[in-house]
Design an enzyme around this catalytic site. Structure first.
Site, mmCIF file in Angstrom:
data_model
loop_
_atom_site.group_PDB
_atom_site.id
_atom_site.type_symbol
_atom_site.label_atom_id
_atom_site.label_comp_id
_atom_site.label_asym_id
_atom_site.label_seq_id
_atom_site.Cartn_x
_atom_site.Cartn_y
_atom_site.Cartn_z
ATOM 1 N N TYR A 21 -1.938 -4.110 -12.023
ATOM 2 C CA TYR A 21 -2.037 -3.517 -10.691
ATOM 3 C C TYR A 21 -0.954 -2.473 -10.485
ATOM 4 C CZ TYR A 21 -5.375 -7.168 -9.867
ATOM 5 O OH TYR A 21 -6.479 -7.965 -9.961
ATOM 6 N N CYS A 22 -1.203 -1.595 -9.525
ATOM 7 C CA CYS A 22 -0.304 -0.500 -9.195
ATOM 8 C C CYS A 22 1.138 -1.014 -9.113
ATOM 9 C CB CYS A 22 -0.733 0.097 -7.853
ATOM 10 S SG CYS A 22 0.171 1.571 -7.386
ATOM 11 N N PRO A 23 2.038 -0.340 -9.795
ATOM 12 C CA PRO A 23 1.965 0.977 -10.430
ATOM 13 C C PRO A 23 1.765 0.928 -11.948
ATOM 14 C CG PRO A 23 4.250 0.399 -10.208
ATOM 15 C CD PRO A 23 3.436 -0.756 -9.633
ATOM 16 N N GLU A 24 1.536 -0.257 -12.520
ATOM 17 C CA GLU A 24 1.500 -0.383 -13.982
ATOM 18 C C GLU A 24 0.455 0.497 -14.680
ATOM 19 O OE1 GLU A 24 3.194 -4.824 -13.699
ATOM 20 O OE2 GLU A 24 1.432 -4.039 -12.699
ATOM 21 N N ASP A 48 -7.988 -2.399 -11.304
ATOM 22 C CA ASP A 48 -7.327 -2.205 -10.015
ATOM 23 C C ASP A 48 -8.069 -1.138 -9.205
ATOM 24 O OD1 ASP A 48 -5.629 -1.868 -7.872
ATOM 25 O OD2 ASP A 48 -3.926 -1.169 -9.057
#
Length: 83
Positions: A21-24, A48
């Site tokens: 999930y953000c920011p990955e 995501d």
């Protein structure tokens, strides 16, 4: 942008960010494109929903071309030609 899945270009590299999930997903994309050359195509698979906003912005900001974007039952597919 490519009109249909039948006319998708070949990919030079792939990145599967499923389960992240953000920011990955964006951080991994930054790392991946550093190893690639301009004109190459990166295929990104994600789960995501925020990527529907983040990946187009990533492309615009860094001068890449978003060739294809598809959502299919909670899975997202992107093809990006590096600028």
């Amino acid at each position: 942008m490519v009109d249909s899945a039948d006319s998708l270009p070949a990919c030079d590299a792939q990145l599967d960010t499923t389960g992240l999930y953000c920011p990955e997903p964006i951080m991994l994309m930054h790392n991946k494109v550093r190893d690639m050359q301009a004109g190459e195509v990166l295929k990104v698979v994600a789960s995501d929903p925020a990527t529907t906003r983040d990946i187009p912005q990533f492309c615009r900001f860094l001068g890449h071309e978003l060739l294809y974007q598809q959502e299919d039952d909670g899975s997202y597919l992107y093809l990006i030609r590096l600028g």
